[in-house]
Design a protein around this motif. Sequence first.
Motif, PDB file in Angstrom:
ATOM      1  N   VAL A  52       0.830  -1.205   0.000  1.00 24.56           N
ATOM      2  CA  VAL A  52       0.000   0.000   0.000  1.00 24.56           C
ATOM      3  C   VAL A  52       0.870   1.262   0.000  1.00 24.56           C
ATOM      4  O   VAL A  52       0.517   2.268  -0.638  1.00 24.56           O
ATOM      5  N   ASP A  53       2.025   1.220   0.660  1.00 18.20           N
ATOM      6  CA  ASP A  53       2.946   2.369   0.673  1.00 18.20           C
ATOM      7  C   ASP A  53       3.509   2.622  -0.728  1.00 18.20           C
ATOM      8  O   ASP A  53       3.631   3.768  -1.160  1.00 18.20           O
ATOM      9  N   ILE A  54       3.840   1.535  -1.404  1.00 22.94           N
ATOM     10  CA  ILE A  54       4.382   1.646  -2.766  1.00 22.94           C
ATOM     11  C   ILE A  54       3.307   2.188  -3.706  1.00 22.94           C
ATOM     12  O   ILE A  54       3.566   3.083  -4.515  1.00 22.94           O
ATOM     13  N   ALA A  55       2.088   1.667  -3.588  1.00 17.20           N
ATOM     14  CA  ALA A  55       0.972   2.129  -4.417  1.00 17.20           C
ATOM     15  C   ALA A  55       0.736   3.627  -4.221  1.00 17.20           C
ATOM     16  O   ALA A  55       0.558   4.370  -5.185  1.00 17.20           O
ATOM     17  N   THR A  56       0.773   4.068  -2.964  1.00 20.71           N
ATOM     18  CA  THR A  56       0.565   5.484  -2.653  1.00 20.71           C
ATOM     19  C   THR A  56       1.692   6.337  -3.237  1.00 20.71           C
ATOM     20  O   THR A  56       1.439   7.361  -3.877  1.00 20.71           O
ATOM     21  N   GLU A  57       2.928   5.898  -3.028  1.00 17.07           N
ATOM     22  CA  GLU A  57       4.100   6.656  -3.498  1.00 17.07           C
ATOM     23  C   GLU A  57       4.093   6.816  -5.019  1.00 17.07           C
ATOM     24  O   GLU A  57       4.394   7.885  -5.542  1.00 17.07           O
ATOM     25  N   LEU A  58       3.751   5.745  -5.730  1.00 17.38           N
ATOM     26  CA  LEU A  58       3.787   5.776  -7.195  1.00 17.38           C
ATOM     27  C   LEU A  58       2.451   6.171  -7.824  1.00 17.38           C
ATOM     28  O   LEU A  58       2.359   6.322  -9.034  1.00 17.38           O
ATOM     29  N   ASP A  59       1.422   6.319  -6.992  1.00 19.48           N
ATOM     30  CA  ASP A  59       0.074   6.609  -7.455  1.00 19.48           C
ATOM     31  C   ASP A  59      -0.412   5.511  -8.417  1.00 19.48           C
ATOM     32  O   ASP A  59      -0.954   5.790  -9.479  1.00 19.48           O
ATOM     33  N   PHE A  60      -0.174   4.260  -8.012  1.00 19.15           N
ATOM     34  CA  PHE A  60      -0.620   3.084  -8.760  1.00 19.15           C
ATOM     35  C   PHE A  60      -1.730   2.411  -7.967  1.00 19.15           C
ATOM     36  O   PHE A  60      -1.845   2.604  -6.763  1.00 19.15           O
ATOM     37  N   LYS A  61      -2.505   1.576  -8.639  1.00 17.31           N
ATOM     38  CA  LYS A  61      -3.533   0.795  -7.954  1.00 17.31           C
ATOM     39  C   LYS A  61      -2.862  -0.382  -7.243  1.00 17.31           C
ATOM     40  O   LYS A  61      -1.907  -0.955  -7.748  1.00 17.31           O
ATOM     41  N   LYS A  62      -3.411  -0.741  -6.078  1.00 21.52           N
ATOM     42  CA  LYS A  62      -2.812  -1.804  -5.274  1.00 21.52           C
ATOM     43  C   LYS A  62      -2.699  -3.147  -6.023  1.00 21.52           C
ATOM     44  O   LYS A  62      -1.668  -3.819  -5.904  1.00 21.52           O
ATOM     45  N   PRO A  63      -3.701  -3.560  -6.819  1.00 25.62           N
ATOM     46  CA  PRO A  63      -3.545  -4.832  -7.544  1.00 25.62           C
ATOM     47  C   PRO A  63      -2.333  -4.849  -8.493  1.00 25.62           C
ATOM     48  O   PRO A  63      -1.655  -5.876  -8.611  1.00 25.62           O
ATOM     49  N   SER A  64      -2.046  -3.712  -9.128  1.00 26.16           N
ATOM     50  CA  SER A  64      -0.871  -3.623 -10.014  1.00 26.16           C
ATOM     51  C   SER A  64       0.410  -3.833  -9.218  1.00 26.16           C
ATOM     52  O   SER A  64       1.324  -4.532  -9.658  1.00 26.16           O
ATOM     53  N   VAL A  65       0.462  -3.218  -8.044  1.00 30.40           N
ATOM     54  CA  VAL A  65       1.641  -3.347  -7.180  1.00 30.40           C
ATOM     55  C   VAL A  65       1.771  -4.794  -6.704  1.00 30.40           C
ATOM     56  O   VAL A  65       2.868  -5.351  -6.688  1.00 30.40           O
ATOM     57  N   SER A  66       0.661  -5.421  -6.351  1.00 33.21           N
ATOM     58  CA  SER A  66       0.694  -6.815  -5.886  1.00 33.21           C
ATOM     59  C   SER A  66       1.254  -7.749  -6.950  1.00 33.21           C
ATOM     60  O   SER A  66       2.067  -8.636  -6.637  1.00 33.21           O
ATOM     61  N   VAL A  67       0.854  -7.565  -8.197  1.00 28.99           N
ATOM     62  CA  VAL A  67       1.370  -8.376  -9.307  1.00 28.99           C
ATOM     63  C   VAL A  67       2.880  -8.176  -9.442  1.00 28.99           C
ATOM     64  O   VAL A  67       3.652  -9.135  -9.562  1.00 28.99           O
ATOM     65  N   ALA A  68       3.307  -6.916  -9.390  1.00 32.32           N
ATOM     66  CA  ALA A  68       4.737  -6.597  -9.511  1.00 32.32           C
ATOM     67  C   ALA A  68       5.529  -7.200  -8.353  1.00 32.32           C
ATOM     68  O   ALA A  68       6.625  -7.740  -8.556  1.00 32.32           O
TER      69      ALA A  68
END
Length: 119
Positions: A27-43
């Motif tokens: 969630v921190d990464i998603a917030t920092e990059l302004d990405f959706k959490k599912p995209s971050v989870s896949v990465a």
Amino acid sequence: MHINSSGENYLETILILSKKRPVVRSVDIATELDFKKPSVSVAMKKLRTSGHITVSPEGYINLTESGKEIATQIYERHVLLSSWLERLGVDPDIAAQDACRIEHVISSESFEALKKHIK
């Protein structure tokens, strides 16, 4: 193992966040990059599978040695390139955006030559 620029960007973000906070979560990464959490989870799954990060049972993300090595290299490129562009008169926001693009495509040889010239 080769990693794409998106993976490099995630590793760099984990490194930056780990300097600012005690733990890093998706969630921190998603917030920092302004990405959706599912995209971050896949990465994160890809980076974990490739051995660049570990994820604790609590969801805390840590860089492995290989992940830290890549992140540090990309971060060094970013800092040097963006400050150099700013010194050339480029607006700081544009310098940061351009550095973010260049840092992933410049060869080690060219970066080392540029670093030697700048310093």
